[in-house]
Design a protein around this motif. Structure first.
Motif, PDB file in Angstrom:
ATOM      1  N   LEU A 105       0.883  -1.140  -0.012  1.00 44.57           N
ATOM      2  CA  LEU A 105      -0.123   0.085  -0.176  1.00 44.57           C
ATOM      3  C   LEU A 105       0.895   1.236  -0.047  1.00 44.57           C
ATOM      4  CD1 LEU A 105      -2.759  -0.886   2.758  1.00 44.57           C
ATOM      5  CD2 LEU A 105      -2.849  -0.957   0.265  1.00 44.57           C
ATOM      6  N   PRO A 106       1.644   1.511  -1.169  1.00 46.23           N
ATOM      7  CA  PRO A 106       2.707   2.557  -1.232  1.00 46.23           C
ATOM      8  C   PRO A 106       1.861   4.002  -0.825  1.00 46.23           C
ATOM      9  CG  PRO A 106       1.957   1.893  -3.342  1.00 46.23           C
ATOM     10  CD  PRO A 106       1.682   0.772  -2.336  1.00 46.23           C
ATOM     11  N   GLU A 107       0.414   4.073  -0.876  1.00 42.59           N
ATOM     12  CA  GLU A 107      -0.120   5.306  -0.943  1.00 42.59           C
ATOM     13  C   GLU A 107      -0.163   5.688   0.779  1.00 42.59           C
ATOM     14  OE1 GLU A 107      -3.353   2.184  -1.118  1.00 42.59           O
ATOM     15  OE2 GLU A 107      -1.496   2.920  -2.066  1.00 42.59           O
ATOM     16  N   VAL A 108       0.091   4.682   1.792  1.00 47.66           N
ATOM     17  CA  VAL A 108      -0.062   4.843   3.127  1.00 47.66           C
ATOM     18  C   VAL A 108       1.307   5.328   3.773  1.00 47.66           C
ATOM     19  CG1 VAL A 108      -1.721   3.403   3.226  1.00 47.66           C
ATOM     20  CG2 VAL A 108       0.354   2.772   4.037  1.00 47.66           C
ATOM     21  N   VAL A 109       2.527   5.212   3.154  1.00 57.15           N
ATOM     22  CA  VAL A 109       3.809   5.368   3.199  1.00 57.15           C
ATOM     23  C   VAL A 109       4.006   7.022   3.706  1.00 57.15           C
ATOM     24  CG1 VAL A 109       6.207   5.720   3.016  1.00 57.15           C
ATOM     25  CG2 VAL A 109       4.885   3.660   1.860  1.00 57.15           C
ATOM     26  N   PRO A 110       3.356   7.976   3.323  1.00 59.23           N
ATOM     27  CA  PRO A 110       3.586   9.205   3.824  1.00 59.23           C
ATOM     28  C   PRO A 110       3.094   9.322   5.224  1.00 59.23           C
ATOM     29  CG  PRO A 110       2.839   9.440   1.662  1.00 59.23           C
ATOM     30  CD  PRO A 110       2.801   7.952   1.917  1.00 59.23           C
ATOM     31  N   GLY A 111       1.995   8.579   5.735  1.00 57.11           N
ATOM     32  CA  GLY A 111       1.446   8.719   6.969  1.00 57.11           C
ATOM     33  C   GLY A 111       2.347   7.899   8.061  1.00 57.11           C
ATOM     34  N   LEU A 112       3.214   6.880   7.531  1.00 55.29           N
ATOM     35  CA  LEU A 112       4.225   6.176   8.487  1.00 55.29           C
ATOM     36  C   LEU A 112       5.459   7.317   8.805  1.00 55.29           C
ATOM     37  CD1 LEU A 112       4.333   2.752   7.152  1.00 55.29           C
ATOM     38  CD2 LEU A 112       3.037   3.439   8.846  1.00 55.29           C
ATOM     39  N   ILE A 113       5.579   8.023   7.584  1.00 54.32           N
ATOM     40  CA  ILE A 113       6.709   8.816   7.370  1.00 54.32           C
ATOM     41  C   ILE A 113       6.464  10.029   8.569  1.00 54.32           C
ATOM     42  CG2 ILE A 113       8.064  10.454   6.110  1.00 54.32           C
ATOM     43  CD1 ILE A 113       8.100   8.495   3.955  1.00 54.32           C
ATOM     44  N   SER A 114       5.173  10.438   8.477  1.00 54.83           N
ATOM     45  CA  SER A 114       4.517  11.591   9.364  1.00 54.83           C
ATOM     46  C   SER A 114       4.516  11.081  10.638  1.00 54.83           C
ATOM     47  CB  SER A 114       3.579  11.883   8.767  1.00 54.83           C
ATOM     48  OG  SER A 114       2.993  13.196   9.365  1.00 54.83           O
ATOM     49  N   ALA A 115       4.281  10.072  10.885  1.00 55.62           N
ATOM     50  CA  ALA A 115       4.160   9.562  12.490  1.00 55.62           C
ATOM     51  C   ALA A 115       5.586   9.552  13.130  1.00 55.62           C
ATOM     52  CB  ALA A 115       3.790   8.237  12.492  1.00 55.62           C
ATOM     53  N   LEU A 116       6.695   8.955  12.214  1.00 54.26           N
ATOM     54  CA  LEU A 116       8.048   9.056  12.643  1.00 54.26           C
ATOM     55  C   LEU A 116       8.529  10.421  13.002  1.00 54.26           C
ATOM     56  CD1 LEU A 116       9.483   6.278   9.936  1.00 54.26           C
ATOM     57  CD2 LEU A 116       9.421   6.201  12.823  1.00 54.26           C
ATOM     58  N   GLY A 117       7.999  11.447  12.361  1.00 56.03           N
ATOM     59  CA  GLY A 117       8.473  13.009  12.351  1.00 56.03           C
ATOM     60  C   GLY A 117       7.691  13.470  13.718  1.00 56.03           C
ATOM     61  N   TRP A 118       6.613  12.816  14.032  1.00 58.72           N
ATOM     62  CA  TRP A 118       5.730  13.565  14.819  1.00 58.72           C
ATOM     63  C   TRP A 118       6.105  13.053  16.493  1.00 58.72           C
ATOM     64  CZ3 TRP A 118       1.531  16.728  14.949  1.00 58.72           C
ATOM     65  CH2 TRP A 118       0.704  16.809  16.012  1.00 58.72           C
ATOM     66  N   VAL A 119       6.433  11.828  16.585  1.00 57.72           N
ATOM     67  CA  VAL A 119       6.831  11.280  17.797  1.00 57.72           C
ATOM     68  C   VAL A 119       8.066  11.808  18.240  1.00 57.72           C
ATOM     69  CG1 VAL A 119       5.761   8.938  17.593  1.00 57.72           C
ATOM     70  CG2 VAL A 119       8.118   9.266  16.969  1.00 57.72           C
ATOM     71  N   GLU A 120       8.523  11.944  19.764  1.00 56.40           N
ATOM     72  CA  GLU A 120       9.580  12.270  20.472  1.00 56.40           C
ATOM     73  C   GLU A 120      10.733  11.349  20.197  1.00 56.40           C
ATOM     74  OE1 GLU A 120       9.951  15.376  21.846  1.00 56.40           O
ATOM     75  OE2 GLU A 120       8.078  15.814  20.695  1.00 56.40           O
ATOM     76  N   PRO A 121      11.976  12.066  19.945  1.00 54.91           N
ATOM     77  CA  PRO A 121      13.099  11.247  19.822  1.00 54.91           C
ATOM     78  C   PRO A 121      13.404  10.140  20.558  1.00 54.91           C
ATOM     79  CG  PRO A 121      13.510  13.687  19.395  1.00 54.91           C
ATOM     80  CD  PRO A 121      12.224  13.459  20.044  1.00 54.91           C
ATOM     81  N   LYS A 122      12.895  10.400  21.690  1.00 55.17           N
ATOM     82  CA  LYS A 122      13.167   9.101  22.821  1.00 55.17           C
ATOM     83  C   LYS A 122      12.456   7.735  22.359  1.00 55.17           C
ATOM     84  CE  LYS A 122       9.194  10.461  25.644  1.00 55.17           C
ATOM     85  NZ  LYS A 122       8.759  10.923  27.213  1.00 55.17           N
ATOM     86  N   TYR A 123      11.697   7.990  21.484  1.00 58.25           N
ATOM     87  CA  TYR A 123      10.903   6.490  21.129  1.00 58.25           C
ATOM     88  C   TYR A 123      11.579   6.007  19.861  1.00 58.25           C
ATOM     89  CZ  TYR A 123       7.120   7.898  24.180  1.00 58.25           C
ATOM     90  OH  TYR A 123       6.323   8.248  25.210  1.00 58.25           O
ATOM     91  N   LEU A 124      12.661   6.816  19.351  1.00 60.84           N
ATOM     92  CA  LEU A 124      13.062   6.257  18.024  1.00 60.84           C
ATOM     93  C   LEU A 124      14.548   5.859  17.994  1.00 60.84           C
ATOM     94  CD1 LEU A 124      11.717   9.257  15.828  1.00 60.84           C
ATOM     95  CD2 LEU A 124      10.992   7.118  15.781  1.00 60.84           C
ATOM     96  N   GLY A 125      15.386   6.012  18.798  1.00 64.00           N
ATOM     97  CA  GLY A 125      16.825   5.764  18.781  1.00 64.00           C
ATOM     98  C   GLY A 125      17.076   3.964  18.413  1.00 64.00           C
ATOM     99  N   GLY A 126      16.674   3.158  18.904  1.00 64.10           N
ATOM    100  CA  GLY A 126      17.006   1.762  18.656  1.00 64.10           C
ATOM    101  C   GLY A 126      16.039   1.583  17.446  1.00 64.10           C
ATOM    102  N   ARG A 127      14.906   1.899  17.326  1.00 59.96           N
ATOM    103  CA  ARG A 127      14.116   1.652  15.936  1.00 59.96           C
ATOM    104  C   ARG A 127      14.837   2.228  14.853  1.00 59.96           C
ATOM    105  NH1 ARG A 127       8.934  -0.235  16.078  1.00 59.96           N
ATOM    106  NH2 ARG A 127       8.506   0.535  18.157  1.00 59.96           N
ATOM    107  N   VAL A 128      14.914   3.341  14.688  1.00 59.00           N
ATOM    108  CA  VAL A 128      15.664   3.795  13.599  1.00 59.00           C
ATOM    109  C   VAL A 128      17.022   3.042  13.184  1.00 59.00           C
ATOM    110  CG1 VAL A 128      16.872   5.951  12.511  1.00 59.00           C
ATOM    111  CG2 VAL A 128      14.390   6.372  13.880  1.00 59.00           C
ATOM    112  N   LYS A 129      17.568   2.902  14.102  1.00 62.53           N
ATOM    113  CA  LYS A 129      18.854   2.202  13.913  1.00 62.53           C
ATOM    114  C   LYS A 129      18.611   0.789  13.008  1.00 62.53           C
ATOM    115  CE  LYS A 129      23.162   0.591  16.126  1.00 62.53           C
ATOM    116  NZ  LYS A 129      23.101  -0.953  15.629  1.00 62.53           N
ATOM    117  N   ALA A 130      17.486   0.055  13.854  1.00 61.99           N
ATOM    118  CA  ALA A 130      17.031  -1.226  13.078  1.00 61.99           C
ATOM    119  C   ALA A 130      16.450  -0.997  11.528  1.00 61.99           C
ATOM    120  CB  ALA A 130      15.956  -1.763  14.177  1.00 61.99           C
ATOM    121  N   LEU A 131      15.742   0.293  11.266  1.00 67.24           N
ATOM    122  CA  LEU A 131      15.244   0.327  10.129  1.00 67.24           C
ATOM    123  C   LEU A 131      16.407   0.853   9.249  1.00 67.24           C
ATOM    124  CD1 LEU A 131      12.268   2.995  11.074  1.00 67.24           C
ATOM    125  CD2 LEU A 131      12.073   0.587   9.982  1.00 67.24           C
TER     126      LEU A 131
END
Length: 424
Positions: A105-131
């Motif tokens: 569903l490529p049309e939903v990818v902007p929503g996922l990207i927006s969510a990654l930008g919305w949340v605070e960095p403390k939730y992203l460290g290990g997750r972004v490294k894994a991505l």
């Protein structure tokens, strides 16, 4: 015994409303990011409303998550945004499940990207490294986007992705290089200017111009500016803001054969910022079709506040703007200019007669001042969103190593950056 109050909403109804409202407000926010009528305070109010509905789902725990998840059956980016925010904060496998669904569903990818930008960095460290370390192109793209949206530099990995990743990842890496001010990656961006694939070539030119190339990359970007399509508005604006006024004027002349050439020239004159366009812009305000965009370009050059100067008037008699009441009219789109004020031509002429002498022709002006770090930062603090987008580009063009200020970031994060004196 009192009978139960059947009129009071159940928890499920409340949560369904939170989910629907959050989805709707994300769509509204997506439009507001580049809107001409959203001040920093109005943008902050919109973000607070969105955050409140997401919080309503968050505090409800698993039941709130189930409502957000059910929303994704609609398969819209706005629905995946709501679920993705909760999934990222849950620090479990829910976000991975959403990403797996997004592969088809490529049309939903902007929503996922927006969510990654919305949340605070403390939730992203290990997750972004894994991505970033994943073999999946979609996951790598999401990881690069998360870094770029938070203006966090992924270091040497960005150059490695530019060199060897799949095209979809290289495109996002090029954009990230420009957003992060990675001037060390300019040679790699330049090496992609001859790519056959338009999307790669476009983002290579876009990034290279931001990173300091005012020659070949600007020529490539100008070619996109003169070709109708989804890349044109972004190419047109950056090319004209990066050029000196004289070559910018030549680009406007070259646009004569394009559809809606007059409209492009009006908008472009504001990007160039030369006061010699002002008398011509005032004449374009006479025609209803171009009155409002001409007034906006006038403001971009002079910095006058139409509201304070009382230069707004009601729409012309008989002018229809937007969807009609006719049930047989299939046109439900809102006109692009609907949020712009209608200019009072006599007052605009009077203002220019009194003030025009202080605007020197031939130089670039932005909101009434020469382009400088201080003037652009002032617009970031107080301007409307569309003006703030232009201010961010000007700042990045002044310093190839400077990150592009993220005018789409959550309002509270933007305020923190500006409060720290760091225009990121």
């Amino acid at each position: 015994m009192n009978a139960p109050d059947v009129s009071s909403p159940t928890l499920s109804e409340v949560l369904a409303e939170h989910a629907d409202e959050a989805s709707f407000l994300w769509l509204q926010r997506t439009s507001a990011v580049h809107a001409p009528n959203y001040s920093p305070q109005q943008f902050a109010d919109l973000d607070e409303r969105l955050a409140a509905h997401v919080d309503g789902l968050r505090v409800a725990g698993d039941e709130g998550w189930q409502h957000a998840l059910a929303l994704t059956d609609n398969e819209g980016p706005e629905d995946f945004f709501v679920a993705a925010v909760l999934a990222i904060e849950a620090v479990d496998g829910r976000f991975d499940d959403l990403v797996e669904r997004a592969k088809d569903l490529p049309e939903v990818v902007p929503g996922l990207i927006s969510a990654l930008g919305w949340v605070e960095p403390k939730y992203l460290g290990g997750r972004v490294k894994a991505l970033l370390e994943d073999a999946s192109p979609l996951r790598q793209k999401l990881g690069v986007a998360a870094c770029a949206l938070h203006r966090r530099d992924p270091g040497a990995l960005l150059g490695q992705l530019l060199a060897a990743a799949p095209d979809s990842v290289r495109i996002r890496a090029l954009r990230a290089a420009g957003e992060l001010g990675r001037a060390d990656l300019l040679p790699q961006a330049r090496s992609l200017l001859g790519e056959a694939k338009p999307e790669l070539r476009f983002w290579a030119a876009w990034a290279a111009v931001l990173l300091g190339d005012r020659a070949q990359a600007l020529d490539v970007l100008s070619a996109f500016a003169l070709k109708s399509g989804p890349r044109q508005p972004r190419a047109f604006q950056l090319a004209l803001q990066a050029m000196d006024p004289a070559p910018g004027h030549a680009l406007l002349l070259d646009s004569a054969a394009l559809p809606e050439a007059q409209r492009l020239r009006i908008i472009g004159s504001g990007f160039i910022g030369d006061a010699r366009y002002v008398p011509w812009l005032i004449e374009q305000m006479v025609q209803p079709a171009t009155a409002r965009i001409a007034a906006e370009a006038f403001v971009t050059i002079t910095g006058v506040d139409f509201n304070l100067a009382q230069m707004e008037v009601p729409p012309p008699d008989g002018f229809e703007d937007g969807p009609t009441d006719d049930p047989d009219d299939d046109n439900v789109e809102l006109p692009e200019d609907i949020a712009l004020p209608w200019p009072d031509i006599d007052k605009v002429r009077g203002w220019w007669h009194q003030n025009g002498a202080r605007f020197v022709p031939g130089a670039r002006l932005f909101m009434g001042q020469p382009v400088s770090p201080d003037s652009c930062t002032g617009v970031l603090r107080e301007g409307f969103q569309r003006q703030r987008v232009a201010a961010a580009l000007h700042l990045a063009l002044l310093d190839a190593h400077a990150p592009l200020f993220a005018t789409s970031a959550p309002a509270w994060r933007q305020q923190r950056w500006l409060g720290d004196g760091i225009p990121l």
